[in-house]
Design a protein around this motif. Structure first.
Motif, PDB file in Angstrom:
ATOM      1  N   ASN A  27       0.829  -1.212   0.000  1.00  0.00           N
ATOM      2  CA  ASN A  27       0.000   0.000   0.000  1.00  0.00           C
ATOM      3  C   ASN A  27       0.859   1.256   0.000  1.00  0.00           C
ATOM      4  N   ILE A  28       1.932   1.248   0.765  1.00  0.00           N
ATOM      5  CA  ILE A  28       2.832   2.400   0.797  1.00  0.00           C
ATOM      6  C   ILE A  28       3.450   2.625  -0.579  1.00  0.00           C
ATOM      7  N   GLY A  29       3.842   1.521  -1.230  1.00  0.00           N
ATOM      8  CA  GLY A  29       4.431   1.625  -2.572  1.00  0.00           C
ATOM      9  C   GLY A  29       3.456   2.173  -3.591  1.00  0.00           C
ATOM     10  N   SER A  30       2.204   1.723  -3.552  1.00  0.00           N
ATOM     11  CA  SER A  30       1.222   2.216  -4.518  1.00  0.00           C
ATOM     12  C   SER A  30       0.863   3.676  -4.230  1.00  0.00           C
ATOM     13  N   ASP A  31       0.795   4.057  -2.965  1.00  0.00           N
ATOM     14  CA  ASP A  31       0.538   5.457  -2.618  1.00  0.00           C
ATOM     15  C   ASP A  31       1.675   6.360  -3.102  1.00  0.00           C
ATOM     16  N   LEU A  32       2.894   5.898  -2.915  1.00  0.00           N
ATOM     17  CA  LEU A  32       4.049   6.675  -3.361  1.00  0.00           C
ATOM     18  C   LEU A  32       4.059   6.799  -4.880  1.00  0.00           C
ATOM     19  N   LYS A  37       3.129  10.121  -9.815  1.00  0.00           N
ATOM     20  CA  LYS A  37       2.398  10.311 -11.067  1.00  0.00           C
ATOM     21  C   LYS A  37       1.631  11.632 -11.051  1.00  0.00           C
ATOM     22  N   SER A  38       0.981  11.948  -9.944  1.00  0.00           N
ATOM     23  CA  SER A  38       0.252  13.216  -9.828  1.00  0.00           C
ATOM     24  C   SER A  38       1.198  14.404  -9.935  1.00  0.00           C
ATOM     25  N   PHE A  39       2.371  14.278  -9.325  1.00  0.00           N
ATOM     26  CA  PHE A  39       3.355  15.354  -9.399  1.00  0.00           C
ATOM     27  C   PHE A  39       3.818  15.561 -10.834  1.00  0.00           C
ATOM     28  N   LYS A  40       4.082  14.483 -11.562  1.00  0.00           N
ATOM     29  CA  LYS A  40       4.514  14.590 -12.958  1.00  0.00           C
ATOM     30  C   LYS A  40       3.425  15.228 -13.815  1.00  0.00           C
TER      31      LYS A  40
END
Length: 73
Positions: A27-32, A37-40
């Motif tokens: 879950n931490i990996g998918s959140d990160l 992706k949102s930042f890009k």
């Protein structure tokens, strides 16, 4: 003593897996990944030139606040 061997890293990995569990780490990996992706996407959106809209020459802008709304007859 300056660098860690592969065995040190494997022991650290096992301890992290025992403490956090695989589901929480996934879950931490998918959140990160979603945050990156949102930042890009935000950076790409900011780079796009925005079209400039000009206000009509005869128009006038009035700033104010509506205190009561009434229906005109």
């Amino acid at each position: 003593m300056g660098s860690f061997s592969i065995w040190h890293w494997l022991i650290v990995l096992v301890i992290v897996l025992v403490v956090f569990g695989t589901r929480k780490l996934r879950n931490i990996g998918s959140d990160l990944g979603g945050a990156v992706k949102s930042f890009k996407d935000a950076v790409k959106e900011e780079e796009k030139p925005t079209p400039k809209v000009e206000a009509p020459a005869s128009g006038q802008t009035i700033e104010g606040e509506v205190k009561e709304k009434s229906k005109s007859q």
